[in-house]
Design an enzyme around this catalytic site. Structure first.
Site, PDB file in Angstrom:
ATOM      1  N   HIS A 249      39.945  36.892  41.193  1.00 17.94           N
ATOM      2  CA  HIS A 249      41.291  36.650  41.704  1.00 17.94           C
ATOM      3  C   HIS A 249      42.308  37.484  40.956  1.00 17.94           C
ATOM      4  CE1 HIS A 249      40.744  33.783  38.419  1.00 17.94           C
ATOM      5  NE2 HIS A 249      42.056  33.758  38.286  1.00 17.94           N
TER       6      HIS A 249
ATOM      7  N   ARG B 252      47.183  23.459  35.409  1.00 15.23           N
ATOM      8  CA  ARG B 252      45.822  23.893  35.740  1.00 15.23           C
ATOM      9  C   ARG B 252      44.793  23.218  34.857  1.00 15.23           C
ATOM     10  NH1 ARG B 252      45.183  30.245  35.521  1.00 15.23           N
ATOM     11  NH2 ARG B 252      42.955  29.989  35.362  1.00 15.23           N
TER      12      ARG B 252
ATOM     13  N   HIS C  77      40.277  39.666  37.994  1.00 15.20           N
ATOM     14  CA  HIS C  77      39.377  39.120  36.960  1.00 15.20           C
ATOM     15  C   HIS C  77      38.619  37.901  37.471  1.00 15.20           C
ATOM     16  CE1 HIS C  77      43.069  36.738  36.671  1.00 15.20           C
ATOM     17  NE2 HIS C  77      42.367  35.779  36.071  1.00 15.20           N
TER      18      HIS C  77
ATOM     19  N   ASP D 197      37.847  34.326  35.515  1.00 16.44           N
ATOM     20  CA  ASP D 197      38.411  33.718  34.318  1.00 16.44           C
ATOM     21  C   ASP D 197      37.436  33.795  33.142  1.00 16.44           C
ATOM     22  OD1 ASP D 197      40.827  33.022  35.466  1.00 16.44           O
ATOM     23  OD2 ASP D 197      40.099  31.064  36.153  1.00 16.44           O
TER      24      ASP D 197
HETATM   25  C1  SIN Z   1      45.441  33.442  36.554  1.00 10.12           C
HETATM   26  O1  SIN Z   1      44.489  34.027  36.935  1.00 10.12           O
HETATM   27  O2  SIN Z   1      45.574  33.255  35.354  1.00 10.12           O
HETATM   28  C2  SIN Z   1      46.522  32.938  37.443  1.00 10.12           C
HETATM   29  C3  SIN Z   1      46.276  32.759  38.875  1.00 10.12           C
HETATM   30  C4  SIN Z   1      47.575  32.438  39.547  1.00 10.12           C
HETATM   31  O3  SIN Z   1      48.569  32.147  38.858  1.00 10.12           O
HETATM   32  O4  SIN Z   1      47.650  32.475  40.762  1.00 10.12           O
END
Ligand code: SIN
Length: 276
Positions: free
Chosen positions: A249, A264, A110, A112
Site C-alpha cells: 500500500h 490503527r 511498502h 508494513d
Molecule cells: C501507512 O502505510 O503507514 C499509512 C497508510 C495510510 O495512512 O493510508
C-alpha cells in the site's frame, strides 16, 4: 454478491473494488461482536480480496481491538521512530496528521515492516476525520497479480532468491533488518506472490551488486502497476484492513495542512514468510 472464487456470501455484502485487490464489506456492524457465520465469511473475503473496506463504522477502541483479535494477536510496531503515537488504550495507536506534520506516513509503496523477521500479518486503520475537499486516499496493490504477470523465464530466475529488508531509512537506526524469500507462498491461500517493496528491500542477496540493483528496480516498479492496484477514498468513519502478507500500500500525501486523523491496530505475524 459473489466472492472471487464464485461462492456466494450469505451474511455480508462484498463489493470488489477491482479484479485483483480490495472489496467493500456491507451488511456488517463492527460495533458489536460478529456472529460465527458472518466472521467465517469475513475471513474468507479477507483471503479472497486481500484488503477490506468498511464504511460508516463509528468504532471505539474495544471494537477496533475485537476486529483485530478475530484475525490474531495485537502487536507492536518494530520501528524506532514511527508516525503513530500512543492513545488512551495500549492496544491502539493514534494516527494523526495536520498543519504541524512535516510529512505523512507511508507515502512510498511498502508492506508494513517487512524489515521484521516476522512482519505483521495485517493492519487495521480507522479514520474518523478526513480533509474537507478530499485527499489522503490510500492505494493498494496485489502481490499475487504482480507475480502471476511475470514471464515464466523471470519466475524461474527468481526461484530460490532472497532479499534483505532494512528498516533504517524509514524508521531510523536500531530498527530490525531481515532476509525473506523474493517469492513467497501465502499460508492461507496457498498462492505464490512477489515479496519485495520499495521502502524496505535493499538488495537481492545471491546476486552481485549491479545485478541486484537492476533486478530490484524492475521488480519494485512491476509490483505496483496500475492493473493490479485499487484506490480507496476515505470518508469519516471508514476502515481499511489490509493483508500485509500479500498486498502493498501507499498513502497519498496531498492534504496537509488539513487534518486526517484516526487510529490503527497491527496484528502480529504468525510465521516468517515462506519461499513459494
Ligand atoms: C501507512 O502505510 O503507514 C499509512 C497508510 C495510510 O495512512 O493510508
Amino acid at each position: 454478491m459473489d466472492g472471487h472464487r464464485g461462492t456466494p456470501y450469505r451474511t455480508i455484502e462484498v463489493s470488489p473494488y477491482s479484479p485483483h485487490v480490495g472489496a467493500e464489506i456491507g451488511g456488517i456492524d463492527l460495533t458489536r461482536p460478529l456472529p460465527a457465520e458472518q466472521l467465517a465469511e469475513l475471513r474468507r473475503a479477507f483471503t479472497d480480496h486481500l484488503v477490506l473496506f468498511f464504511r460508516d463504522q463509528e468504532i471505539g477502541f474495544d471494537d477496533h481491538a475485537r476486529l483485530a483479535e478475530y484475525f490474531g494477536t495485537i502487536g507492536r510496531h518494530v520501528g524506532v521512530r514511527t508516525h503513530s503515537e500512543p492513545s488512551e488504550d495500549d492496544r491502539v495507536r493514534r494516527f494523526h496528521f495536520d498543519e504541524y506534520s512535516e510529512e505523512v506516513s507511508g507515502n512510498v509503496w511498502h508492506t508494513d515492516q517487512s524489515c521484521a523477521p516476522v512482519p505483521p500479518l495485517a493492519s487495521i486503520l480507522y479514520n474518523h476525520t478526513l480533509p474537507p475537499d478530499g485527499g489522503g486516499d490510500t492505494l493498494f496493490a496485489s502481490m499475487y497479480a504482480a507475480y502471476d504477470a511475470l514471464s515464466d523465464r523471470m519466475k524461474t530466475c527468481l526461484e530460490g532468491l532472497t532479499a534483505l529488508h532494512d528498516g533504517v531509512r524509514v524508521f531510523g537506526e536500531g530498527t530490525p533488518r531481515a532476509t525473506h524469500p523474493v517469492v513467497v507462498r501465502h499460508p492461507d491461500s496457498g498462492r505464490k506472490l512477489l515479496y519485495v517493496n520499495e521502502s524496505f528491500t535493499v538488495r537481492i542477496n545471491e546476486l552481485p551488486a549491479a545485478e541486484s540493483r537492476h533486478l530490484l528496480a524492475f521488480l519494485v516498479e512491476h509490483c505496483t502497476q496500475p492493473e493490479w492496484t485499487c484506490r480507496f477514498r476515505w470518508r469519516p468513519h471508514s476502515i481499511a484492513m489490509w493483508d500485509n502478507r500479500c498486498a502493498q500500500h501507499r498513502a497519498i500525501s496531498d492534504y496537509l495542512p488539513n487534518v486526517r486523523s484516526g487510529y490503527r491496530v497491527q496484528i502480529d505475524g504468525i510465521a516468517a514468510p515462506v519461499a513459494g
